[in-house]
Scaffold this active site. Structure first.
Site, PDB file in Angstrom:
ATOM      1  N   LYS A  35      35.706  41.321  38.957  1.00 19.77           N
ATOM      2  CA  LYS A  35      35.132  42.163  40.005  1.00 19.77           C
ATOM      3  C   LYS A  35      35.920  42.071  41.320  1.00 19.77           C
ATOM      4  O   LYS A  35      36.319  43.104  41.885  1.00 19.77           O
ATOM      5  CB  LYS A  35      33.692  41.698  40.193  1.00 19.77           C
ATOM      6  CG  LYS A  35      32.987  42.173  41.398  1.00 19.77           C
ATOM      7  CD  LYS A  35      31.579  41.608  41.387  1.00 19.77           C
ATOM      8  CE  LYS A  35      31.544  40.128  41.734  1.00 19.77           C
ATOM      9  NZ  LYS A  35      31.399  39.875  43.166  1.00 19.77           N
ATOM     10  N   THR A  36      36.147  40.855  41.776  1.00 19.24           N
ATOM     11  CA  THR A  36      36.861  40.693  43.040  1.00 19.24           C
ATOM     12  C   THR A  36      38.288  41.197  42.915  1.00 19.24           C
ATOM     13  O   THR A  36      38.837  41.825  43.811  1.00 19.24           O
ATOM     14  CB  THR A  36      36.872  39.207  43.452  1.00 19.24           C
ATOM     15  OG1 THR A  36      35.552  38.707  43.360  1.00 19.24           O
ATOM     16  CG2 THR A  36      37.364  39.046  44.867  1.00 19.24           C
ATOM     17  N   ASP A 220      30.885  45.083  47.957  1.00 17.68           N
ATOM     18  CA  ASP A 220      30.792  44.091  46.892  1.00 17.68           C
ATOM     19  C   ASP A 220      29.312  43.773  46.652  1.00 17.68           C
ATOM     20  O   ASP A 220      28.490  43.950  47.544  1.00 17.68           O
ATOM     21  CB  ASP A 220      31.542  42.836  47.363  1.00 17.68           C
ATOM     22  CG  ASP A 220      31.753  41.843  46.244  1.00 17.68           C
ATOM     23  OD1 ASP A 220      31.545  42.221  45.074  1.00 17.68           O
ATOM     24  OD2 ASP A 220      32.134  40.696  46.544  1.00 17.68           O
ATOM     25  N   GLU A 221      28.965  43.284  45.477  1.00 17.44           N
ATOM     26  CA  GLU A 221      27.587  42.866  45.159  1.00 17.44           C
ATOM     27  C   GLU A 221      26.571  43.939  45.555  1.00 17.44           C
ATOM     28  O   GLU A 221      25.568  43.666  46.213  1.00 17.44           O
ATOM     29  CB  GLU A 221      27.231  41.556  45.888  1.00 17.44           C
ATOM     30  CG  GLU A 221      28.175  40.409  45.619  1.00 17.44           C
ATOM     31  CD  GLU A 221      27.900  39.680  44.319  1.00 17.44           C
ATOM     32  OE1 GLU A 221      27.169  40.220  43.452  1.00 17.44           O
ATOM     33  OE2 GLU A 221      28.430  38.559  44.166  1.00 17.44           O
ATOM     34  N   GLN A 251      22.772  40.946  37.460  1.00 18.54           N
ATOM     35  CA  GLN A 251      22.879  39.770  38.324  1.00 18.54           C
ATOM     36  C   GLN A 251      22.108  39.946  39.624  1.00 18.54           C
ATOM     37  O   GLN A 251      22.387  39.297  40.624  1.00 18.54           O
ATOM     38  CB  GLN A 251      24.343  39.461  38.620  1.00 18.54           C
ATOM     39  CG  GLN A 251      25.083  38.963  37.396  1.00 18.54           C
ATOM     40  CD  GLN A 251      26.477  38.467  37.735  1.00 18.54           C
ATOM     41  OE1 GLN A 251      26.663  37.432  38.332  1.00 18.54           O
ATOM     42  NE2 GLN A 251      27.469  39.253  37.340  1.00 18.54           N
ATOM     43  N   ARG A 606      27.967  31.266  34.069  1.00 20.48           N
ATOM     44  CA  ARG A 606      28.810  30.443  34.938  1.00 20.48           C
ATOM     45  C   ARG A 606      29.735  29.567  34.107  1.00 20.48           C
ATOM     46  O   ARG A 606      30.733  29.046  34.597  1.00 20.48           O
ATOM     47  CB  ARG A 606      27.976  29.502  35.829  1.00 20.48           C
ATOM     48  CG  ARG A 606      27.036  30.154  36.835  1.00 20.48           C
ATOM     49  CD  ARG A 606      27.695  31.186  37.660  1.00 20.48           C
ATOM     50  NE  ARG A 606      27.485  32.517  37.060  1.00 20.48           N
ATOM     51  CZ  ARG A 606      28.150  33.596  37.405  1.00 20.48           C
ATOM     52  NH1 ARG A 606      29.067  33.530  38.321  1.00 20.48           N
ATOM     53  NH2 ARG A 606      27.911  34.766  36.818  1.00 20.48           N
TER      54      ARG A 606
END
Length: 722
Positions: A35-36, A220-221, A251, A606
């Site tokens: 994503k980043t 983002d997010e 998420q 994670r």
DNA sequence: TGTTAATAAATTTTT
DNA sequence: TTTATTAACA
């Protein structure tokens, strides 16, 4: 640099997003799908391939950490400084905007930011001031109400005369709170966003300017945006449809703080020209881990739908450990970490994730006992420490004497003989005169009718502050900070505390000067604005690290919430029990349960190589022994991905039966704590504890079907189960 | 004014 | 169980 270098390292879906000719994209980015990377490469692409000037790109994140990381990675990729890029958090950007346009926003140039703790104090004092019973009207609740209203964009004037008495009371508090904030030029976190939004909405020139300025906006997010954040983004991007949003509905774990997953749907509705891209290839976790996560999350309804896959090896199955109690659980986890560490792995690659902070204690104790270094996230951060906030309050009051919150904080810290009585008079005067406490104090100092005994300390405080203002004006920030700390008398004040604590506090106060010195060299400083205001805002918005730097090789302990966005080779998710995870408060409500499930999904994803899940037969909660059932999430993971760890009796040899009683039990095997047994009527269960000897021996068993029972060993006829 | 005993409450917390 | 807050006291 060749632009193909920006696209080449990407997979097809990532490439589609990064190189998109249209600026409007919704990228559904699964956990660990890069994503980043997509955001960073997209920005690089815009600059290099499309020739967009960096100052015309706006990138918004939620955390400072994410903002810093993004900036760093863009610099690394493009090998150019990124000063001109607008990268920041929602709050940081809103703050920057409000500083630039403070007057238009109806704020003093010197307005200060209230953090959650400051806000709580203001609300609490106000509830007292209104003469309300604090047990009936807890400040926390009022604070929550106020923030919730602001996050929805509702001002007091929008909330006309509620019939519900509770609502009516809350509204009154909200109104009084707003009056204090306005009078003192104080702005809380929610207010930063709301006021920035309103100013933009109501000032066409400003709106036009910023709409023109930003050719591309990236978020983002996105699943974590609240209503105001969405409206703010929408305002800036509506005419061009130039919003690039990255998020993952699976998420979304902050709905209880006002985050609206629905914004993903709103995006699709409001930006008809958008392209939808799914990033489903996971680069983080091995096969079993990913399969477990996928299976779990399908139990949620109303998903946008996504299925993660990986090219990595299948890896090890998840290990499930049924601990006897929370002690045993911690013992097991720490043992595993020790052998992992012995095998030559870095401790920092291992994490213990729990649902609530209180769970960390057991693990800390065992880690200390074993001499394994660890780090707990989520403690007090530097700028949140009492002594630091005290010192900052002096600086704030110098910068803005109207700041009642800071005034209240330091008026009698260190003690200078200004007691509750004098304060009440001050507050009363401030209320009737509708002025600041500082102003009220000035009035009182000049009032001959007030006895000298009460006036003297007030006068002294006033002189101290005036002296501070005079003697530090024009000084550099670090020097101003140092002088303020010295003259405030805080060091002497804290020296009275127990030695260790005092030493720590004084060290922190000294550290504050270094922080100020460092801040003066921040590359992101705005030359147009006073450094002190920027420093104070920085302290509120970016409260610093919670503990020692991550340079040490420490095992990481944190809540599942805090783990979002991180990854570890080895992960322990602990306390998988009904009532704990999912939490007690979520059990009754499908919506909340689904959020707990997403939290579980976040936790599972994670892990890169190995994931342990643990639960306990019995657990002390608030000093009471409880016998929780295993979490439903465990049943939602297909058994083929789960391996039960069976070491009962070997590593925890807590045999409880003397030989004589053993013979009386029908079983040939020793009955010990943690032993699984079968009862004719109650079925299978686990022994929790025992008492008595011989024919009087009794054991407590937690039966899967029948719950916890005490049984006489002589009559129960328990069979040991392997 | 600062300490002590009693009492109630108790998720998650990017800013 | 721990933690925070408050009422009572020296």
């Amino acid at each position: 640099m060749d632009v193909t270098q920006i696209l080449d390292p990407l997979n097809p879906a990532q490439r589609l997003a990064v190189g998109s000719p249209t600026p409007t994209l919704l990228v559904l980015a699964g956990a660990g799908s890069g994503k980043t990377r997509v955001l960073v490469h997209r920005i690089a692409w815009l600059i290099r391939a499309e020739g967009i000037p960096p100052q015309r790109i706006l990138a918004v994140t939620f955390t400072n950490k994410a903002a810093h990381e993004m900036r760093g990675r863009i610099e690394a990729l493009l090998t150019i400084p990124t000063r001109d890029l607008w990268v920041g958090t929602f709050h940081g950007l809103a703050h920057r905007f409000l500083r630039r346009h403070a007057r238009e926003a109806g704020l003093a140039d010197t307005f200060q930011i209230l953090d959650a703790d400051d806000q709580h104090r203001v609300v609490r004092r106000l509830i007292k001031g209104l003469g309300l019973d604090e047990t009936r009207w807890p400040a926390r609740q009022a604070q929550w109400y106020i923030n919730a209203q602001k996050e929805e964009g509702r001002r007091v004037r929008h909330l006309s005369e509620p019939h519900d008495p509770f609502e009516r009371q809350m509204l009154q508090i909200y109104q009084a709170y707003e009056e204090i904030c306005d009078r003192s030029s104080l702005v809380d976190f929610a207010e930063l966003l709301l006021r920035a939004y309103e100013l933009l909405r109501d000032t066409p020139e400003l709106l036009g300017f910023y709409q023109q300025k930003f050719q591309h906006i990236l978020v983002d997010e996105f699943q974590d945006t609240n209503r105001i954040q969405y409206l703010w983004l929408r305002l800036l991007s509506q005419d061009r449809e130039n919003l690039f949003a990255v998020g993952d509905d699976d998420q979304s774990i902050y709905s209880w703080r006002g985050a609206m997953v629905e914004n993903l749907q709103h995006f699709q509705r409001d930006y008809p020209s958008h392209t939808l891209v799914r990033l489903e290839q996971n680069y983080r976790s091995t096969g079993h881990i990913l399969a477990a996560a996928n299976a779990l999350i399908t139990h949620n309804q109303n998903r946008l739908g996504k299925n993660l896959w990986t090219e990595l090896e299948t890896g090890e199955a998840l290990s499930l450990y049924n601990a006897f109690n929370e002690q045993d659980e911690a013992y097991f986890v720490v043992n595993r970490i020790q052998s992992w560490s012995r095998d030559g792995h870095a401790r920092r690659d291992a994490a213990i994730l729990y649902r609530s902070n209180a769970q960390s204690r057991q693990f800390e104790e065992k880690l200390v006992a074993m001499g394994i270094p660890y780090r707990v996230y989520g403690g007090l951060r530097f700028f949140e420490r009492a002594e630091i906030k005290d010192a900052l309050a002096y600086l704030r009051l110098v910068a803005n004497p109207q700041d009642d919150a800071s005034f209240e904080r330091i008026i009698n810290t260190p003690v200078r003989g200004i007691g509750a009585k004098t304060l009440d008079i001050l507050r009363g005067l401030a209320r009737t005169e509708r002025c600041s406490l500082w102003h009220a104090m000035a009035t009182l100092c000049a009032d001959e009718a007030i006895p000298t005994r009460a006036r003297k300390p007030l006068l002294q405080f006033k002189l101290l502050m005036e002296d501070l203002a005079d003697s530090t004006s024009g000084l550099e920030l670090w020097e101003q900070t140092q002088r303020t700390v010295q003259k405030s008398g805080l060091i002497e004040h804290y020296r009275k505390e127990p030695y260790e604590q005092a030493a720590q506090r004084i060290e922190n106060l000294e550290e504050l000067t270094s922080a100020a010195r460092q801040f003066e060299h921040e590359p992101t400083l705005d030359a147009e604005l006073p450094v002190l205001d920027q420093f104070l805002a920085h302290a509120a918005l970016e409260s610093g690290e919670s503990q020692s730097e991550a340079t040490d090789d420490c095992v990481q302990l944190m809540t599942l919430h805090a783990a979002k966005g991180l990854e570890f080779k080895l992960v322990f998710m602990v306390g998988l029990e009904e009532g704990l995870f999912p939490s007690l408060q979520s059990l009754e409500d499908t919506v909340r349960l689904e959020e707990e499930r997403r939290l579980c999904y976040v936790g599972i994803t994670r892990a890169r190589q190995k994931l342990y899940l643990t639960y306990a037969e019995s657990r002390r909660i608030y000093g009471k022994e409880t016998y929780p059932r295993p979490s439903r999430f465990l049943r939602e993971i297909p058994p083929e991905h789960l391996d039960e760890v069976r070491l009962r009796g070997s590593t925890t040899p807590s045999a409880i039966m003397p030989d004589s009683t053993m013979k009386q039990s029908a079983s040939k095997q020793a009955l010990r704590i943690g032993q699984r047994v079968r009862h004719v009527k109650f079925g299978e269960g686990v022994i929790l504890q025992s008492e008595g000897e011989g024919t009087q021996a009794r054991v407590q068993v937690n039966f899967a079907g029948a719950g916890v029972k005490w049984l006489m060993l002589a009559y129960a006829n328990l069979q040991a189960v392997a």
